[in-house]
Design a protein around this motif. Structure first.
Motif, PDB file in Angstrom:
ATOM      1  N   TYR A   1      46.605  48.296  45.949  1.00 42.53           N
ATOM      2  CA  TYR A   1      45.842  47.152  45.440  1.00 42.53           C
ATOM      3  C   TYR A   1      45.493  47.360  43.967  1.00 42.53           C
ATOM      4  O   TYR A   1      45.609  46.443  43.150  1.00 42.53           O
ATOM      5  N   LEU A   2      45.083  48.581  43.617  1.00 37.86           N
ATOM      6  CA  LEU A   2      44.689  48.881  42.247  1.00 37.86           C
ATOM      7  C   LEU A   2      45.863  48.689  41.285  1.00 37.86           C
ATOM      8  O   LEU A   2      45.717  48.087  40.211  1.00 37.86           O
ATOM      9  N   CYS A   3      47.042  49.177  41.666  1.00 40.97           N
ATOM     10  CA  CYS A   3      48.227  49.015  40.820  1.00 40.97           C
ATOM     11  C   CYS A   3      48.613  47.549  40.668  1.00 40.97           C
ATOM     12  O   CYS A   3      49.009  47.105  39.592  1.00 40.97           O
ATOM     13  N   ARG A   4      48.487  46.796  41.728  1.00 36.14           N
ATOM     14  CA  ARG A   4      48.881  45.387  41.691  1.00 36.14           C
ATOM     15  C   ARG A   4      47.941  44.565  40.825  1.00 36.14           C
ATOM     16  O   ARG A   4      48.368  43.651  40.110  1.00 36.14           O
ATOM     17  N   GLU A   5      46.653  44.877  40.864  1.00 39.01           N
ATOM     18  CA  GLU A   5      45.650  44.078  40.161  1.00 39.01           C
ATOM     19  C   GLU A   5      45.426  44.508  38.718  1.00 39.01           C
ATOM     20  O   GLU A   5      44.884  43.741  37.925  1.00 39.01           O
ATOM     21  N   MET A   6      45.812  45.717  38.364  1.00 40.09           N
ATOM     22  CA  MET A   6      45.580  46.225  37.006  1.00 40.09           C
ATOM     23  C   MET A   6      46.094  45.271  35.929  1.00 40.09           C
ATOM     24  O   MET A   6      45.345  44.904  35.005  1.00 40.09           O
ATOM     25  N   PRO A   7      47.352  44.813  35.948  1.00 40.58           N
ATOM     26  CA  PRO A   7      47.831  43.929  34.882  1.00 40.58           C
ATOM     27  C   PRO A   7      47.085  42.602  34.800  1.00 40.58           C
ATOM     28  O   PRO A   7      46.996  41.998  33.731  1.00 40.58           O
ATOM     29  N   ARG A   8      46.553  42.156  35.915  1.00 41.42           N
ATOM     30  CA  ARG A   8      45.846  40.871  35.930  1.00 41.42           C
ATOM     31  C   ARG A   8      44.608  40.904  35.043  1.00 41.42           C
ATOM     32  O   ARG A   8      44.292  39.928  34.356  1.00 41.42           O
ATOM     33  N   TYR A   9      43.906  42.026  35.033  1.00 40.24           N
ATOM     34  CA  TYR A   9      42.646  42.117  34.299  1.00 40.24           C
ATOM     35  C   TYR A   9      42.767  42.896  32.982  1.00 40.24           C
ATOM     36  O   TYR A   9      41.905  42.772  32.111  1.00 40.24           O
TER      37      TYR A   9
ATOM     38  N   ALA B   1      41.509  55.471  42.424  1.00 45.47           N
ATOM     39  CA  ALA B   1      41.313  54.623  43.606  1.00 45.47           C
ATOM     40  C   ALA B   1      40.135  55.115  44.432  1.00 45.47           C
ATOM     41  O   ALA B   1      39.337  54.314  44.941  1.00 45.47           O
ATOM     42  N   GLU B   2      40.013  56.427  44.549  1.00 45.63           N
ATOM     43  CA  GLU B   2      38.890  56.984  45.314  1.00 45.63           C
ATOM     44  C   GLU B   2      37.560  56.690  44.637  1.00 45.63           C
ATOM     45  O   GLU B   2      36.573  56.340  45.289  1.00 45.63           O
ATOM     46  N   GLN B   3      37.530  56.830  43.298  1.00 45.32           N
ATOM     47  CA  GLN B   3      36.298  56.547  42.543  1.00 45.32           C
ATOM     48  C   GLN B   3      35.869  55.098  42.725  1.00 45.32           C
ATOM     49  O   GLN B   3      34.682  54.778  42.763  1.00 45.32           O
ATOM     50  N   LEU B   4      36.844  54.203  42.836  1.00 50.34           N
ATOM     51  CA  LEU B   4      36.561  52.772  42.903  1.00 50.34           C
ATOM     52  C   LEU B   4      36.522  52.240  44.325  1.00 50.34           C
ATOM     53  O   LEU B   4      36.259  51.055  44.528  1.00 50.34           O
ATOM     54  N   ALA B   5      36.799  53.102  45.284  1.00 49.52           N
ATOM     55  CA  ALA B   5      36.820  52.712  46.701  1.00 49.52           C
ATOM     56  C   ALA B   5      37.836  51.587  46.940  1.00 49.52           C
ATOM     57  O   ALA B   5      37.552  50.605  47.631  1.00 49.52           O
ATOM     58  N   LEU B   6      39.018  51.758  46.355  1.00 49.21           N
ATOM     59  CA  LEU B   6      40.086  50.776  46.515  1.00 49.21           C
ATOM     60  C   LEU B   6      41.351  51.470  46.990  1.00 49.21           C
ATOM     61  O   LEU B   6      41.537  52.682  46.784  1.00 49.21           O
TER      62      LEU B   6
ATOM     63  N   GLN C   1      43.143  35.156  24.855  1.00 47.96           N
ATOM     64  CA  GLN C   1      43.564  35.519  26.200  1.00 47.96           C
ATOM     65  C   GLN C   1      42.496  36.334  26.906  1.00 47.96           C
ATOM     66  O   GLN C   1      42.235  36.141  28.095  1.00 47.96           O
ATOM     67  N   THR C   2      41.890  37.252  26.164  1.00 42.87           N
ATOM     68  CA  THR C   2      40.826  38.068  26.741  1.00 42.87           C
ATOM     69  C   THR C   2      39.665  37.206  27.190  1.00 42.87           C
ATOM     70  O   THR C   2      39.105  37.389  28.264  1.00 42.87           O
ATOM     71  N   SER C   3      39.293  36.237  26.339  1.00 46.58           N
ATOM     72  CA  SER C   3      38.203  35.326  26.694  1.00 46.58           C
ATOM     73  C   SER C   3      38.545  34.526  27.943  1.00 46.58           C
ATOM     74  O   SER C   3      37.711  34.338  28.824  1.00 46.58           O
ATOM     75  N   ASN C   4      39.803  34.088  28.039  1.00 44.25           N
ATOM     76  CA  ASN C   4      40.215  33.325  29.220  1.00 44.25           C
ATOM     77  C   ASN C   4      40.178  34.181  30.476  1.00 44.25           C
ATOM     78  O   ASN C   4      39.837  33.696  31.566  1.00 44.25           O
ATOM     79  N   ARG C   5      40.529  35.489  30.326  1.00 46.50           N
ATOM     80  CA  ARG C   5      40.514  36.354  31.496  1.00 46.50           C
ATOM     81  C   ARG C   5      39.108  36.577  32.016  1.00 46.50           C
ATOM     82  O   ARG C   5      38.903  36.856  33.199  1.00 46.50           O
ATOM     83  N   LEU C   6      38.122  36.436  31.134  1.00 44.89           N
ATOM     84  CA  LEU C   6      36.739  36.599  31.586  1.00 44.89           C
ATOM     85  C   LEU C   6      36.349  35.539  32.611  1.00 44.89           C
ATOM     86  O   LEU C   6      35.473  35.746  33.438  1.00 44.89           O
ATOM     87  N   TYR C   7      37.018  34.364  32.524  1.00 47.77           N
ATOM     88  CA  TYR C   7      36.718  33.314  33.469  1.00 47.77           C
ATOM     89  C   TYR C   7      37.222  33.644  34.876  1.00 47.77           C
ATOM     90  O   TYR C   7      36.939  32.932  35.827  1.00 47.77           O
ATOM     91  N   LEU C   8      37.996  34.736  35.000  1.00 43.47           N
ATOM     92  CA  LEU C   8      38.416  35.170  36.325  1.00 43.47           C
ATOM     93  C   LEU C   8      37.257  35.797  37.089  1.00 43.47           C
ATOM     94  O   LEU C   8      37.390  36.128  38.262  1.00 43.47           O
ATOM     95  N   ARG C   9      36.131  35.958  36.402  1.00 51.25           N
ATOM     96  CA  ARG C   9      34.952  36.584  37.003  1.00 51.25           C
ATOM     97  C   ARG C   9      35.320  37.985  37.485  1.00 51.25           C
ATOM     98  O   ARG C   9      35.445  38.239  38.676  1.00 51.25           O
ATOM     99  N   GLU C  10      35.489  38.850  36.543  1.00 46.88           N
ATOM    100  CA  GLU C  10      35.928  40.202  36.835  1.00 46.88           C
ATOM    101  C   GLU C  10      35.111  40.838  37.950  1.00 46.88           C
ATOM    102  O   GLU C  10      33.876  40.828  37.899  1.00 46.88           O
ATOM    103  N   PRO C  11      35.760  41.411  38.924  1.00 45.97           N
ATOM    104  CA  PRO C  11      35.026  42.150  39.957  1.00 45.97           C
ATOM    105  C   PRO C  11      34.431  43.424  39.381  1.00 45.97           C
ATOM    106  O   PRO C  11      34.843  43.902  38.310  1.00 45.97           O
ATOM    107  N   ASP C  12      33.473  43.991  40.073  1.00 41.99           N
ATOM    108  CA  ASP C  12      32.773  45.176  39.564  1.00 41.99           C
ATOM    109  C   ASP C  12      33.716  46.332  39.289  1.00 41.99           C
ATOM    110  O   ASP C  12      33.503  47.112  38.357  1.00 41.99           O
ATOM    111  N   TRP C  13      34.774  46.461  40.089  1.00 39.02           N
ATOM    112  CA  TRP C  13      35.656  47.615  39.907  1.00 39.02           C
ATOM    113  C   TRP C  13      36.368  47.585  38.552  1.00 39.02           C
ATOM    114  O   TRP C  13      36.721  48.637  38.016  1.00 39.02           O
TER     115      TRP C  13
END
Length: 267
Positions: free
Chosen positions: A195-203, A186-191, A152-164
């Motif tokens: 958005y950060l809470c919503r995207e966290m489980p995805r990556y 969020a401040e450290q990542l400029a997000l 699963q981790t390998s497959n998630r890499l194909y999502l092309r993880e954003p820099d954050w």
């Protein structure tokens, strides 16, 4: 170049367990330098105590307590151990094991960073140390789950993880004990925090609380094997509010208390 057969590693093997197509060894590393070599089986190396440097034809890894590596069979590498006590746990899987579960082995040598995979390996080591009658079933199930997580981790890499994603992982792993807030991250990542809470489980395949708890506990596990450290000291050093919080979180994650875990490894 030396080729090591099943169950053989450079050092003093203090425990060896043979279960069908699996071979598990608990080994103290005693050689300051081990020249290029390879093993006939694919295997995991899990550093329980100390430190070792490992290199292959592409990379070099500085492995401290809690590091998890996977090596494909006949993948050449070398090792360098600094002064001090170093101990590793190895799980060898021969080709028949992969075939029996229709699992494709990972290629090359891989430094596995993902805490979900490390949590499964810690549980595997715990089951091996217990020598329970259900150990073969427990170990097989944990290994199959581990390879599922790595796939699963390998497959998630194909999502092309954003820099954050990389930046967030580094922030949390560099200081898991820090009392992070959502706004700080969020401040450290400029997000935006939403958005950060919503995207966290995805990556990360889990939410903030679970992820942070995993890496705090994984920081604590090697400390439990050090003499003279109290549970209160370990709890506070790893970011838990107090000893009770640490014990409760540990039991929920590993199904035993920190002291019971310590007794499995320290004679």
């Amino acid at each position: 170049m030396n080729a090591l057969p099943t169950g053989q590693f450079y050092g003093q093997t203090n425990q060896k367990l043979q279960l069908g197509h699996l071979t598990l060894t608990d080994t103290e590393y005693t050689h300051p330098w081990v020249d290029w070599h390879y093993h006939e089986n694919a295997y995991f190396t899990f550093i329980l105590q100390g430190k070792v440097l490992e290199g292959n034809r592409k990379e070099r890894y500085t492995c401290t307590a809690g590091s998890l590596l996977f090596h494909h069979w006949q993948e050449a590498h070398y090792n360098q151990k600094p002064e001090g006590y170093t101990r590793g746990f190895h799980v060898e899987l021969n080709a028949d094991w992969f075939e029996s579960y229709e699992i494709k082995p990972l290629q090359g040598s891989i430094d596995i960073q993902h805490p979900q995979a490390k949590r499964l390996m810690y549980n595997l080591v715990k089951e091996a140390k217990r020598h329970a009658s259900y150990t073969p079933l427990a170990l097989e199930a944990l290994l199959v789950e581990l390879f599922g997580e790595l796939t699963q981790t390998s497959n998630r890499l194909y999502l092309r993880e954003p820099d954050w994603v990389r930046q967030l992982r580094e922030l949390l792993h560099d200081a898991p004990e820090h009392p992070w807030t959502l706004n700080q991250l969020a401040e450290q990542l400029a997000l935006h925090p939403v958005y950060l809470c919503r995207e966290m489980p995805r990556y990360f395949n889990c939410r903030f609380g679970e992820y942070l708890r995993m890496i705090r506990l994984q920081k604590a596990l090697p400390l439990l094997l050090k003499q003279g450290l109290s549970l209160t000291h370990i709890a506070l050093d790893c970011g838990f509010a107090d000893q009770s919080h640490f014990i409760r979180s540990f039991r929920n994650q590993y199904e035993l208390t920190p002291l019971a875990y310590r007794k499995l490894f320290v004679s």
